[in-house]
Motif scaffolding. Structure first.
Motif, PDB file in Angstrom:
ATOM      1  N   LEU A   1       0.820  -1.199   0.000  1.00 28.23           N
ATOM      2  CA  LEU A   1       0.000   0.000   0.000  1.00 28.23           C
ATOM      3  C   LEU A   1       0.860   1.256   0.000  1.00 28.23           C
ATOM      4  CD1 LEU A   1      -2.846  -0.980   2.493  1.00 28.23           C
ATOM      5  CD2 LEU A   1      -3.091  -0.526   0.049  1.00 28.23           C
ATOM      6  N   ILE A   2       1.920   1.234   0.793  1.00 32.18           N
ATOM      7  CA  ILE A   2       2.796   2.398   0.865  1.00 32.18           C
ATOM      8  C   ILE A   2       3.473   2.650  -0.477  1.00 32.18           C
ATOM      9  CG2 ILE A   2       4.911   3.295   1.904  1.00 32.18           C
ATOM     10  CD1 ILE A   2       4.115   1.910   4.491  1.00 32.18           C
ATOM     11  N   MET A   3       3.943   1.585  -1.123  1.00 30.37           N
ATOM     12  CA  MET A   3       4.615   1.741  -2.410  1.00 30.37           C
ATOM     13  C   MET A   3       3.653   2.254  -3.474  1.00 30.37           C
ATOM     14  SD  MET A   3       7.092  -1.619  -2.522  1.00 30.37           S
ATOM     15  CE  MET A   3       7.681  -1.179  -4.146  1.00 30.37           C
ATOM     16  N   SER A   4       2.468   1.632  -3.548  1.00 26.17           N
ATOM     17  CA  SER A   4       1.493   2.077  -4.543  1.00 26.17           C
ATOM     18  C   SER A   4       0.999   3.483  -4.230  1.00 26.17           C
ATOM     19  CB  SER A   4       0.314   1.106  -4.600  1.00 26.17           C
ATOM     20  OG  SER A   4      -0.333   1.025  -3.337  1.00 26.17           O
ATOM     21  N   GLY A   5       0.831   3.771  -2.925  1.00 26.65           N
ATOM     22  CA  GLY A   5       0.391   5.111  -2.537  1.00 26.65           C
ATOM     23  C   GLY A   5       1.414   6.168  -2.870  1.00 26.65           C
ATOM     24  N   THR A   6       2.700   5.853  -2.671  1.00 24.05           N
ATOM     25  CA  THR A   6       3.764   6.801  -2.996  1.00 24.05           C
ATOM     26  C   THR A   6       3.799   7.093  -4.491  1.00 24.05           C
ATOM     27  OG1 THR A   6       5.096   5.999  -1.142  1.00 24.05           O
ATOM     28  CG2 THR A   6       6.236   7.249  -2.860  1.00 24.05           C
ATOM     29  N   LEU A   7       3.652   6.031  -5.303  1.00 24.55           N
ATOM     30  CA  LEU A   7       3.625   6.207  -6.752  1.00 24.55           C
ATOM     31  C   LEU A   7       2.430   7.057  -7.177  1.00 24.55           C
ATOM     32  CD1 LEU A   7       4.696   5.563  -9.576  1.00 24.55           C
ATOM     33  CD2 LEU A   7       3.358   3.448  -9.524  1.00 24.55           C
ATOM     34  N   PHE A   8       1.274   6.741  -6.601  1.00 22.54           N
ATOM     35  CA  PHE A   8       0.070   7.501  -6.965  1.00 22.54           C
ATOM     36  C   PHE A   8       0.182   8.952  -6.510  1.00 22.54           C
ATOM     37  CE2 PHE A   8      -4.304   8.962  -6.355  1.00 22.54           C
ATOM     38  CZ  PHE A   8      -4.847   8.645  -7.592  1.00 22.54           C
ATOM     39  N   GLN A   9       0.770   9.166  -5.327  1.00 18.96           N
ATOM     40  CA  GLN A   9       0.935  10.523  -4.843  1.00 18.96           C
ATOM     41  C   GLN A   9       1.872  11.316  -5.746  1.00 18.96           C
ATOM     42  OE1 GLN A   9       1.958  10.813  -0.718  1.00 18.96           O
ATOM     43  NE2 GLN A   9       1.984  13.037  -0.702  1.00 18.96           N
ATOM     44  N   TYR A  10       2.906  10.659  -6.266  1.00 13.51           N
ATOM     45  CA  TYR A  10       3.802  11.318  -7.206  1.00 13.51           C
ATOM     46  C   TYR A  10       3.039  11.726  -8.466  1.00 13.51           C
ATOM     47  CZ  TYR A  10       7.551  11.937 -10.605  1.00 13.51           C
ATOM     48  OH  TYR A  10       8.369  12.436 -11.589  1.00 13.51           O
ATOM     49  N   MET A  11       2.165  10.826  -8.949  1.00 11.33           N
ATOM     50  CA  MET A  11       1.364  11.133 -10.132  1.00 11.33           C
ATOM     51  C   MET A  11       0.399  12.287  -9.841  1.00 11.33           C
ATOM     52  SD  MET A  11       0.576   7.224 -11.366  1.00 11.33           S
ATOM     53  CE  MET A  11      -0.519   7.766 -12.674  1.00 11.33           C
ATOM     54  N   VAL A  12      -0.194  12.282  -8.644  1.00 13.04           N
ATOM     55  CA  VAL A  12      -1.101  13.358  -8.265  1.00 13.04           C
ATOM     56  C   VAL A  12      -0.346  14.688  -8.208  1.00 13.04           C
ATOM     57  CG1 VAL A  12      -2.495  14.280  -6.366  1.00 13.04           C
ATOM     58  CG2 VAL A  12      -2.741  11.897  -7.045  1.00 13.04           C
ATOM     59  N   THR A  13       0.868  14.651  -7.641  1.00 10.21           N
ATOM     60  CA  THR A  13       1.686  15.864  -7.553  1.00 10.21           C
ATOM     61  C   THR A  13       1.996  16.425  -8.931  1.00 10.21           C
ATOM     62  OG1 THR A  13       2.694  15.083  -5.496  1.00 10.21           O
ATOM     63  CG2 THR A  13       3.844  16.821  -6.692  1.00 10.21           C
ATOM     64  N   MET A  14       2.390  15.544  -9.868  1.00 10.25           N
ATOM     65  CA  MET A  14       2.695  15.995 -11.222  1.00 10.25           C
ATOM     66  C   MET A  14       1.447  16.554 -11.910  1.00 10.25           C
ATOM     67  SD  MET A  14       5.913  15.582 -11.666  1.00 10.25           S
ATOM     68  CE  MET A  14       6.017  15.756 -13.445  1.00 10.25           C
ATOM     69  N   PHE A  15       0.297  15.896 -11.693  1.00 13.90           N
ATOM     70  CA  PHE A  15      -0.942  16.335 -12.328  1.00 13.90           C
ATOM     71  C   PHE A  15      -1.366  17.703 -11.795  1.00 13.90           C
ATOM     72  CE2 PHE A  15      -5.647  16.394 -12.408  1.00 13.90           C
ATOM     73  CZ  PHE A  15      -5.824  16.364 -13.791  1.00 13.90           C
ATOM     74  N   ILE A  16      -1.273  17.879 -10.464  1.00 14.43           N
ATOM     75  CA  ILE A  16      -1.642  19.157  -9.871  1.00 14.43           C
ATOM     76  C   ILE A  16      -0.693  20.263 -10.340  1.00 14.43           C
ATOM     77  CG2 ILE A  16      -1.795  20.431  -7.695  1.00 14.43           C
ATOM     78  CD1 ILE A  16      -2.841  17.908  -6.396  1.00 14.43           C
ATOM     79  N   SER A  17       0.597  19.952 -10.426  1.00 15.01           N
ATOM     80  CA  SER A  17       1.564  20.937 -10.920  1.00 15.01           C
ATOM     81  C   SER A  17       1.240  21.350 -12.352  1.00 15.01           C
ATOM     82  CB  SER A  17       2.976  20.360 -10.841  1.00 15.01           C
ATOM     83  OG  SER A  17       3.320  20.043  -9.517  1.00 15.01           O
ATOM     84  N   PHE A  18       0.799  20.374 -13.142  1.00 15.50           N
ATOM     85  CA  PHE A  18       0.429  20.646 -14.524  1.00 15.50           C
ATOM     86  C   PHE A  18      -0.797  21.558 -14.581  1.00 15.50           C
ATOM     87  CE2 PHE A  18      -1.632  19.261 -18.574  1.00 15.50           C
ATOM     88  CZ  PHE A  18      -0.658  19.734 -19.429  1.00 15.50           C
ATOM     89  N   LEU A  19      -1.766  21.332 -13.670  1.00 20.07           N
ATOM     90  CA  LEU A  19      -2.969  22.150 -13.649  1.00 20.07           C
ATOM     91  C   LEU A  19      -2.689  23.558 -13.125  1.00 20.07           C
ATOM     92  CD1 LEU A  19      -5.718  19.710 -12.284  1.00 20.07           C
ATOM     93  CD2 LEU A  19      -5.428  20.518 -14.633  1.00 20.07           C
ATOM     94  N   VAL A  20      -1.838  23.649 -12.109  1.00 22.36           N
ATOM     95  CA  VAL A  20      -1.568  24.933 -11.469  1.00 22.36           C
ATOM     96  C   VAL A  20      -0.629  25.797 -12.296  1.00 22.36           C
ATOM     97  CG1 VAL A  20      -0.515  25.997  -9.422  1.00 22.36           C
ATOM     98  CG2 VAL A  20      -2.038  24.041  -9.162  1.00 22.36           C
ATOM     99  N   GLY A  21       0.202  25.170 -13.135  1.00 22.79           N
ATOM    100  CA  GLY A  21       1.214  25.895 -13.896  1.00 22.79           C
ATOM    101  C   GLY A  21       0.724  27.155 -14.596  1.00 22.79           C
TER     102      GLY A  21
END
Length: 311
Positions: free
Chosen positions: A261-281
């Protein structure tokens, strides 16, 4: 209706208008970010490969070349490309924001982008030059704080970490950040001035100051509030996901499931971070453009100019 639409805005009205402009130009803004990002990444990646090969070949014939020299060689190759990427991205988002703000047809600004990006580069370079005394002052205070530590001391890193974690260093970092926010307000509108008024280097800085000098602290407060709003918007989703993962991991006693769960959550959180950065840019460029328009309306009657252009 027209006069009300382009009347001077307070902070709340300006923030509302930023998201309104973002909504009108949403897909064009995101598509532009993707195109500029892909092109810039390709150039930077190619430059890093070329420089890495060149440094490697040079190292074979010069065994005394150290890591610091390699670092600065790579930095000198990548940094100009990064500045060009930032300039092109800012200029493009600002031009798209103008189209949406003026109520015209929104189209990719590739034709006017090269000239606008070039002027933006000069404005960024001048901002950096004007910031050098401030950075030098910060380095001087850091030197005074840790000046008694010798780099050859075996305990150097231990003492360095101790100083960094000290209250004085935290206070210095906070004061430096807050002070630079005030100082940088002098050229807060330099980029849109360079884009729209075709000004270079110091002339863009000077015009930026003229637009805000009568409302210096008000503009500073609006920029500070906007930074807080963007920070909350950017990190609320990431914090929510981290909290959910903490609760889920805590509720699973199996170590294997918890690790998965931690590994998958970390990967998903990284994807969420990149997606939010893309939206906020794009929001940064939109906000800067609308802040510029707001000051132009107040000081130079831009609302009348917009009305004539729309007619």
């Amino acid at each position: 209706m027209f006069l009300r639409e382009y009347a001077p805005m307070n902070a709340a009205g300006l923030f509302d208008r930023v998201f309104d402009v973002y909504q009108k130009s949403f897909w064009k803004q995101l598509a532009f970010s993707a195109i500029i990002g892909a092109v810039s990444f390709a150039f930077i990646f190619a430059a890093m490969i070329v420089m890495a090969v060149a440094v490697t070949l040079f190292s074979v014939n010069n065994s005394e070349m150290n890591f610091i020299f390699v670092f600065f060689v790579l930095l000198s190759a990548v940094l100009p490309l990064y500045i060009i990427w930032v300039a092109a991205a800012d200029a493009g988002h600002i031009i798209l924001s103008k189209q949406a703000f003026y109520g015209g047809r929104i189209s990719f600004p590739f034709k006017e982008l090269p000239g606008a990006a070039l002027r933006t580069v000069t404005a960024i370079i001048m901002q950096f030059i004007l910031s050098l005394p401030w950075f030098a002052l910060i380095v001087f205070f850091i030197y005074l704080l840790i000046g008694g530590i010798s780099g050859s001391d075996p305990m150097f890193f231990y003492w360095l970490i101790e100083y960094i974690s000290s209250g004085w260093f935290v206070f210095l970092a906070f004061a430096a950040t807050l002070g630079y926010l005030v100082y940088s307000n002098l050229f807060a509108l330099a980029v849109p001035v360079a884009v729209f008024e075709r000004k270079y280097f110091f002339s863009a800085i000077k015009k930026s100051f003229l637009l805000i000098k009568n409302e210096f602290w008000k503009v500073l407060g609006i920029r500070f509030l906007w930074t807080v709003v963007v920070y909350i918007f950017s990190y609320s989703a990431q914090g929510l996901w981290a909290a959910v993962m903490g609760v889920v991991s805590y509720g699973n006693s199996s170590s294997g499931i918890s690790v998965a769960l931690i590994m998958s959550g970390t990967l998903f959180q990284y994807m969420v971070t990149m997606f939010i950065s893309f939206l906020v840019g794009p929001l940064g460029g939109i906000f800067t453009a609308l802040l510029y328009f707001n000051q132009k309306i107040k000081r130079e009657g831009l609302d009348i100019e917009i009305g004539i252009e729309r007619l």
